[in-house]
Design a protein around this motif. Structure first.
Motif, PDB file in Angstrom:
ATOM      1  N   GLY A   7       0.822  -1.210   0.000  1.00  0.00           N
ATOM      2  CA  GLY A   7       0.000   0.000   0.000  1.00  0.00           C
ATOM      3  C   GLY A   7       0.849   1.251   0.000  1.00  0.00           C
ATOM      4  N   LEU A   8       1.910   1.265   0.810  1.00  0.00           N
ATOM      5  CA  LEU A   8       2.838   2.399   0.807  1.00  0.00           C
ATOM      6  C   LEU A   8       3.500   2.551  -0.552  1.00  0.00           C
ATOM      7  N   ARG A   9       3.820   1.414  -1.175  1.00  0.00           N
ATOM      8  CA  ARG A   9       4.474   1.477  -2.485  1.00  0.00           C
ATOM      9  C   ARG A   9       3.568   2.136  -3.519  1.00  0.00           C
ATOM     10  N   GLY A  14       2.426   6.517  -7.148  1.00  0.00           N
ATOM     11  CA  GLY A  14       1.582   7.591  -7.666  1.00  0.00           C
ATOM     12  C   GLY A  14       2.323   8.910  -7.741  1.00  0.00           C
ATOM     13  N   GLN A  15       3.135   9.197  -6.727  1.00  0.00           N
ATOM     14  CA  GLN A  15       3.931  10.431  -6.756  1.00  0.00           C
ATOM     15  C   GLN A  15       4.971  10.379  -7.869  1.00  0.00           C
ATOM     16  N   ARG A  16       5.539   9.189  -8.085  1.00  0.00           N
ATOM     17  CA  ARG A  16       6.505   9.065  -9.184  1.00  0.00           C
ATOM     18  C   ARG A  16       5.818   9.218 -10.540  1.00  0.00           C
ATOM     19  N   LEU A 223       1.776  20.299   1.834  1.00  0.00           N
ATOM     20  CA  LEU A 223       1.959  19.084   1.051  1.00  0.00           C
ATOM     21  C   LEU A 223       0.648  18.538   0.490  1.00  0.00           C
ATOM     22  N   THR A 224      -0.472  18.898   1.116  1.00  0.00           N
ATOM     23  CA  THR A 224      -1.755  18.415   0.611  1.00  0.00           C
ATOM     24  C   THR A 224      -1.956  18.851  -0.837  1.00  0.00           C
ATOM     25  N   VAL A 225      -1.660  20.122  -1.109  1.00  0.00           N
ATOM     26  CA  VAL A 225      -1.820  20.643  -2.464  1.00  0.00           C
ATOM     27  C   VAL A 225      -0.841  19.971  -3.416  1.00  0.00           C
ATOM     28  N   LEU A 226       0.420  19.846  -2.997  1.00  0.00           N
ATOM     29  CA  LEU A 226       1.451  19.295  -3.872  1.00  0.00           C
ATOM     30  C   LEU A 226       1.274  17.798  -4.111  1.00  0.00           C
ATOM     31  N   ALA A 227       0.791  17.086  -3.080  1.00  0.00           N
ATOM     32  CA  ALA A 227       0.732  15.628  -3.167  1.00  0.00           C
ATOM     33  C   ALA A 227      -0.600  15.099  -3.678  1.00  0.00           C
ATOM     34  N   MET A 228      -1.623  15.935  -3.796  1.00  0.00           N
ATOM     35  CA  MET A 228      -2.940  15.439  -4.178  1.00  0.00           C
ATOM     36  C   MET A 228      -2.940  14.769  -5.558  1.00  0.00           C
ATOM     37  N   PRO A 229      -2.312  15.349  -6.600  1.00  0.00           N
ATOM     38  CA  PRO A 229      -2.315  14.649  -7.891  1.00  0.00           C
ATOM     39  C   PRO A 229      -1.686  13.265  -7.809  1.00  0.00           C
ATOM     40  N   GLY A 230      -0.578  13.147  -7.093  1.00  0.00           N
ATOM     41  CA  GLY A 230       0.059  11.849  -6.925  1.00  0.00           C
ATOM     42  C   GLY A 230      -0.783  10.892  -6.115  1.00  0.00           C
ATOM     43  N   ALA A 231      -1.553  11.441  -5.158  1.00  0.00           N
ATOM     44  CA  ALA A 231      -2.443  10.595  -4.368  1.00  0.00           C
ATOM     45  C   ALA A 231      -3.535   9.993  -5.248  1.00  0.00           C
ATOM     46  N   ALA A 233      -3.273   9.491  -8.517  1.00  0.00           N
ATOM     47  CA  ALA A 233      -2.603   8.509  -9.372  1.00  0.00           C
ATOM     48  C   ALA A 233      -2.328   7.221  -8.613  1.00  0.00           C
ATOM     49  N   GLY A 234      -1.841   7.342  -7.382  1.00  0.00           N
ATOM     50  CA  GLY A 234      -1.560   6.158  -6.580  1.00  0.00           C
ATOM     51  C   GLY A 234      -2.818   5.376  -6.251  1.00  0.00           C
ATOM     52  N   ALA A 235      -3.919   6.080  -5.977  1.00  0.00           N
ATOM     53  CA  ALA A 235      -5.184   5.411  -5.691  1.00  0.00           C
ATOM     54  C   ALA A 235      -5.683   4.650  -6.917  1.00  0.00           C
ATOM     55  N   THR A 236      -5.445   5.195  -8.104  1.00  0.00           N
ATOM     56  CA  THR A 236      -5.829   4.496  -9.329  1.00  0.00           C
ATOM     57  C   THR A 236      -5.009   3.226  -9.504  1.00  0.00           C
ATOM     58  N   LEU A 237      -3.708   3.304  -9.214  1.00  0.00           N
ATOM     59  CA  LEU A 237      -2.864   2.110  -9.287  1.00  0.00           C
ATOM     60  C   LEU A 237      -3.316   1.071  -8.266  1.00  0.00           C
TER      61      LEU A 237
END
Length: 276
Positions: A7-9, A14-16, A223-231, A233-237
Motif C-alpha cells: 500500500g505504501l508502495r 503515484g507520486q513518481r 503538502l496536501t496541495v502538492l501531493a494530491m495529484p500523486g495521491a 494517481a496512486g489510488a488508481t494504481l
C-alpha cells in the motif's frame, strides 16, 4: 506486513507517476489550489470578524468589568479561529475531491491508459456521474465523522486516549481517505459504494498502508496541495490491483468476484488471499 508495504508502495508510485508526467501534476493541482484559495479567504474573514463574533456570542459579559469582558472575548475569538482552522484541515481533502471530480477523473483515466488501459467511460450523463460521486463522498465523510466523534470521546479515557486512540484515528482517517480516492476508478469498474468498501476491507493492510501514509503526508502544511495529484494517481494504481480490468472478458488474473458486462469487460476483485 507485505500488503501494508505494498500500500505504501502504491502511494509513492503515484507520486513518481505525476513526477514523470509534469503536465498532469500541474493539472491535478488546480482543484486543490481553488479549495486552498477559498479556505484562506474564509479564514481571513473569520480572523477579521473574530472580535465581532465573540461579542455576539457573549452577551452575558456586557455588564462585566472591562478586564474580564475583554479576556473572555479574546478567548472566544481565539477558540473560534482555532475551530475554523481545525475544520479546514479536516474537510480540505473532501472538499478538494468534490471540486476536482472532473479533473481527477481525467487524471485517473490517463493513469489507466499509461498502465495498460482501463474500463471505458460509463454511458451516463456527466451530471449523473457528478451527483453519484458527490453523494458517495458525502456518505464517506459522514461515516468518517461518526467514527471521529466516537474516537474524540474515547480520547478522554486515561492512557488509552493518549496511546491507542490516536493510532485508531490514524487508521480510520487512512481507510476513509483511501475510500474517497479510489472511488472514481472503482466506480468505473461497476462497483457500488458498499462493494467498494467491502473490497477495501478485504485488503485492509494494503488499504491502511496507502491511507495512513497519505494521512501523515497530508499533516505537513502545504503538502496536501502538492501531493494530491500523486495521491489520485496512486489510488488508481491501487484500484487496478484490487480490481484488475480485463478487456473483452479475457481470462487471466486471480480473484473471487467479477463485474462488468459479458463480452465487453471483466473486472476481477481480489480478496486478501490474492497476490499482493
Amino acid at each position: 506486513m507485505r500488503d501494508f508495504g505494498a500500500g505504501l508502495r502504491f502511494l509513492f508510485d503515484g507520486q513518481r507517476w505525476v513526477a514523470r508526467h509534469g503536465r498532469w501534476w500541474g493539472f491535478g493541482m488546480i482543484p486543490a489550489l481553488i479549495a486552498l484559495a477559498g479556505y484562506v479567504a474564509a479564514l481571513v474573514v473569520l480572523v477579521v470578524y473574530a472580535g465581532d463574533l465573540a461579542q455576539w456570542a457573549t452577551p452575558f459579559a456586557d455588564g462585566w468589568s472591562e478586564l474580564w469582558r475583554n479576556a473572555v472575548r479574546v478567548v472566544v475569538a481565539v477558540a473560534a479561529v482555532g475551530a475554523g482552522g481545525l475544520l479546514a484541515v479536516l474537510t480540505f481533502t473532501a472538499v478538494t475531491l468534490l471540486i476536482g471530480e472532473p479533473f481527477y477523473e481525467s487524471l485517473s483515466a490517463k493513469v489507466e491508459a499509461t498502465e495498460g488501459g482501463g474500463p471505458p467511460e460509463p454511458d451516463v450523463p456527466l451530471w449523473r456521474e457528478l451527483w453519484v460521486a458527490s453523494r458517495d463522498s458525502v456518505a464517506v465523510l459522514l461515516r468518517a465523522a461518526a467514527f471521529g466523534l466516537v474516537l474524540f470521546l474515547c480520547g478522554f479515557l486515561p492512557v488509552l486516549g493518549q496511546t491507542v486512540v490516536p493510532v485508531l484515528a490514524l487508521c480510520v482517517s487512512g481507510y476513509y481517505l483511501t475510500a474517497e480516492l479510489t472511488g472514481t476508478p472503482l466506480q468505473k469498474r461497476g462497483l457500488p459504494q458498499k462493494e467498494r468498501l467491502r473490497l477495501l476491507r478485504s485488503r485492509l493492510p494494503m488499504t491502511l498502508g496507502f491511507g495512513t501514509g497519505l494521512t501523515l503526508l497530508f499533516l505537513v502544511p502545504g503538502l496536501t496541495v502538492l501531493a494530491m495529484p500523486g495521491a489520485v494517481a496512486g489510488a488508481t494504481l491501487l484500484a487496478r490491483e484490487l480490481a484488475p480490468y480485463e478487456p473483452g472478458g479475457a481470462d487471466g488474473g486471480a480473484g473471487e468476484g467479477t463485474a462488468g458486462g459479458p463480452g465487453r469487460t471483466r473486472i476481477r476483485t481480489r480478496s486478501a488471499s490474492g497476490p499482493a
